[in-house]
Motif scaffolding. Structure first.
Motif, PDB file in Angstrom:
ATOM      1  N   HIS A 198     -10.841  -4.684  28.850  1.00 50.79           N
ATOM      2  CA  HIS A 198     -10.124  -5.638  29.692  1.00 50.79           C
ATOM      3  C   HIS A 198      -9.174  -6.494  28.863  1.00 50.79           C
ATOM      4  CE1 HIS A 198     -14.087  -5.004  31.586  1.00 50.79           C
ATOM      5  NE2 HIS A 198     -13.496  -5.207  32.742  1.00 50.79           N
ATOM      6  N   PHE A 199      -8.153  -7.013  29.532  1.00 47.65           N
ATOM      7  CA  PHE A 199      -7.464  -8.160  28.967  1.00 47.65           C
ATOM      8  C   PHE A 199      -8.418  -9.349  29.069  1.00 47.65           C
ATOM      9  CE2 PHE A 199      -3.596  -5.943  30.868  1.00 47.65           C
ATOM     10  CZ  PHE A 199      -3.318  -5.288  29.683  1.00 47.65           C
ATOM     11  N   THR A 200      -8.260 -10.305  28.187  1.00 43.40           N
ATOM     12  CA  THR A 200      -9.152 -11.461  28.220  1.00 43.40           C
ATOM     13  C   THR A 200      -8.455 -12.699  28.776  1.00 43.40           C
ATOM     14  OG1 THR A 200      -8.613 -11.897  25.913  1.00 43.40           O
ATOM     15  CG2 THR A 200     -10.607 -10.643  26.346  1.00 43.40           C
ATOM     16  N   THR A 201      -7.233 -12.480  29.248  1.00 42.90           N
ATOM     17  CA  THR A 201      -6.549 -13.552  29.976  1.00 42.90           C
ATOM     18  C   THR A 201      -6.088 -12.986  31.316  1.00 42.90           C
ATOM     19  OG1 THR A 201      -4.439 -12.991  28.955  1.00 42.90           O
ATOM     20  CG2 THR A 201      -5.749 -14.699  27.877  1.00 42.90           C
ATOM     21  N   GLU A 202      -5.820 -13.866  32.236  1.00 38.91           N
ATOM     22  CA  GLU A 202      -5.420 -13.442  33.578  1.00 38.91           C
ATOM     23  C   GLU A 202      -4.107 -14.141  33.940  1.00 38.91           C
ATOM     24  OE1 GLU A 202      -7.760 -14.914  36.990  1.00 38.91           O
ATOM     25  OE2 GLU A 202      -8.135 -12.816  37.466  1.00 38.91           O
ATOM     26  N   ILE A 281      -6.382  -4.970  35.185  1.00 41.40           N
ATOM     27  CA  ILE A 281      -6.583  -5.898  34.074  1.00 41.40           C
ATOM     28  C   ILE A 281      -6.841  -5.147  32.765  1.00 41.40           C
ATOM     29  CG2 ILE A 281      -9.045  -6.497  34.510  1.00 41.40           C
ATOM     30  CD1 ILE A 281      -7.962  -9.501  33.972  1.00 41.40           C
TER      31      ILE A 281
END
Lengths: 297, 302
Positions: A198-202, A281
């Motif tokens: 996953h990305f760790t920011t949204e 994501i």
């Protein structure tokens, strides 16, 4: 009763983003759009499943994680609110679903005969995991068919992918026998992503598709490798590559869902229909169907 | 220091739901009550939980629903019963906590949604350590992608938030020591630590903690993960957080209230009281870190 059969096996991943983007009345958050490729792929798969007809969905979810054996939902009706612990901003879903407890118990009995450790879940306060709900919603948003929900026994974490596969192939055989004895037409849902970093920011707007892409090219290559094998019908090769793929692509196939589903189908030399591939994501997700030749939609 | 007491507890539900089924589970239950008493005596006005059983992906998440209310059922031990709860969460502090984490470069956000699934470990800890909600609580997730740098910085951000708010807190880590469960159902009376190796490592960790050597154990976290932890969702990193909140030293009076197996895992209730005594500062192996500077784009530059 007999002459039941598995009419389809599906790779049906469960990113809650897809339900969020569909804006069903059950889900509280509202979206503008998003992840259309995957959602439209699910839509095409739904049409094919409707064409062939089925009685029950059997789903194995990576988000019901059991470290002692495989568990089966054993409560006839489950209603509650499911809130995703990772993405609560996207998924707060009121569910009301029917469980085919008789079929669940039958699969459990067959799994015991295979030597697997099992347990029925009978607690009426139990909350169904969001993976099960998401995959089932996207496959059958009307919820007009009962489900069987199976947990993910974490043998990959405890032992290895190889041990997990041995157990899940046994669970697959057990599932096939129980479905045959039930007289029902069953669709199997392997509720997992492929690559799973996953990305760790949204993004401020989660459905901002300008931010969406696979986390790395290496993971994309792995996803394409597996999908190519599926499209060619080389399903045994999929299983043979599973240990390396699961490790290298940090894949959610560690849950055993895909291995179980292919095992229940008998690991056929059967080309799959890839309805969609897309990222959520950063993770790689594919909507894929395997149809035995005599029930091809 | 804004921390009055450190507490380590296991998060499995047996000491809460069925302590009478096993002598060790009952000892843990009694130990929970002793730890609760220690918290009250410490002068704490808040209780902060870092739960290894609440994984997150988008950085760290802080619970901010002022009165989360639900009936929780564990996904594995559902046959032991249901856990109804209503907690008292300090929502303004959660916002401050998240802001302090962001100020140190971390991704962090609060969550305040009805029905949010508070994890089994947090439920067990709060029901046993703070049963009457005497202390407003805070709960933070364990970011599954965080390693030492982020976790240490999160600990320092927690200390920042306590300092800014003028609170005195008991900080609680919810984690087993060795985490290998049996893979088959074992009758409660036959419960034991999964292997002698796990048991020996657990006892070595407890020996350090009893001597107050919190930072020494934190420095051993990677080795502990390698030796006695199955890689589930998160690594053994909670003591990085706890040591960072408590000043990264070995100056504590440690007390092991109980150690017992729970379905093969090693469960211990430990309290650490700050003191001027102890082993003092050591020359530690791993560098200290004040601000998290991101993932350094390792993948995208490949």
């Amino acid at each position: 009763m007999s002459n039941g059969r598995i009419v389809a096996g599906c790779l049906a991943p469960h990113p809650p983003h897809l339900v969020y983007a569909e804006n069903p009345p059950q889900n509280e958050p509202r979206a503008e759009c998003g992840w259309e490729g995957l959602r439209w792929g699910y839509e095409r798969m739904r049409k094919d499943l409707d064409r062939i007809g089925y009685d029950v969905l059997i789903v194995l979810s990576p988000h019901w994680q059991t470290y002692i054996g495989t568990h089966f939902l054993g409560v006839p009706r489950c209603s509650s609110l499911s809130v995703d612990p990772i993405f609560p901003n996207l998924f707060r879903y009121r569910y009301d679903l029917e469980v085919d407890v008789a079929l669940a118990e039958s699969i459990r009995d067959e799994a015991e005969r295979e030597g697997l450790v099992t347990k029925m879940m009978r607690n009426p306060d139990f909350r169904v995991d969001y993976g099960t709900i998401t995959s089932c919603h996207l496959t059958n948003p009307t919820w007009d068919k009962p489900i069987v929900a199976i947990s993910s026994c974490r043998a990959t974490a405890w032992y290895s992918v190889e041990v997990m596969q041995e157990q899940q192939l046994a669970l697959g055989r057990a599932t096939a026998r129980a479905v045959a004895a039930s007289g029902k037409r069953a669709v199997l849902l392997a509720s997992n992503s492929l690559s799973h970093r996953h990305f760790t920011t949204e993004a401020a707007v989660p459905e901002d598709m300008s931010r969406e892409h696979v986390t790395s090219h290496a993971l994309y290559l792995w996803d394409m490798r597996m999908l190519d094998l599926m499209r060619q019908g080389k399903n045994q090769a999929v299983l043979d590559l599973m240990p390396e793929f699961t490790t290298q692509a940090i894949s959610e196939t560690d849950s055993g869902a895909l291995t179980w589903m292919l095992g229940a189908l008998g690991v056929p030399e059967l080309p799959a229909e890839v309805y969609a591939y897309g990222t959520v994501i950063g993770t790689g997700n594919a909507v894929v169907g395997w149809y035995p030749p005599e029930v091809t939609p | 220091m804004s921390v009055t007491l450190g507490v380590i507890v296991p998060g499995l539900p047996h000491p809460l739901l069925v302590p009478e089924q096993n002598e060790g589970w009952m000892r843990l239950r009694v130990a929970y009550e002793q730890a609760r008493q220690r918290i009250l005596e410490s002068g704490a006005d808040r209780i902060l939980i870092y739960s290894t059983m609440w994984p997150s992906i988008i950085g760290h998440q802080m619970q901010a629903d002022p009165t989360p209310t639900w009936t929780h059922v564990d996904e594995l031990f559902h046959d032991l019963g249901s856990m109804p709860y209503q907690f008292r969460i300090d929502a303004p502090f959660a916002e401050r906590w998240a802001a302090c984490a962001r100020a140190r470069g971390l991704t962090a956000r609060t969550v305040a949604y009805h029905g949010f699934p508070i994890d089994t470990g947090s439920v067990v800890a709060l029901k046993l350590l703070n049963p009457d909600n005497a202390l407003p609580a805070g709960i933070v997730s364990s970011n599954m992608y965080a390693d030492r740098a982020e976790t240490v910085v999160l600990g320092k951000a927690t200390a920042d938030a306590l300092e800014q708010a003028g609170h005195k807190a008991a900080v609680v880590v919810v984690s087993t020591l060795s985490n290998r469960l049996f893979t088959d159902w074992v009758p409660p009376a036959e419960d034991r630590v999964h292997s002698q190796k796990d048991d020996e490592w657990n006892r070595k960790i407890l020996e350090f903690l009893e001597a107050g050597r919190l930072e020494d154990v934190a420095q051993l976290s990677r080795e502990i993960q390698k030796q006695i932890r199955v890689k589930k969702v998160v690594n053994f990193k909670a003591l990085w957080w706890m040591s960072a909140v408590m000043g990264q030293s070995n100056r504590f009076a440690g007390h092991v209230h109980a150690y017992a197996p729970i379905m093969g895992t090693g469960g211990a209730v430990v309290t650490l009281t700050p003191t001027r005594e102890g082993f003092g500062d050591k020359e530690f192996d791993e560098e200290d870190v004040e601000v998290f500077q991101g993932e350094r784009s390792v993948l995208t530059r490949a």
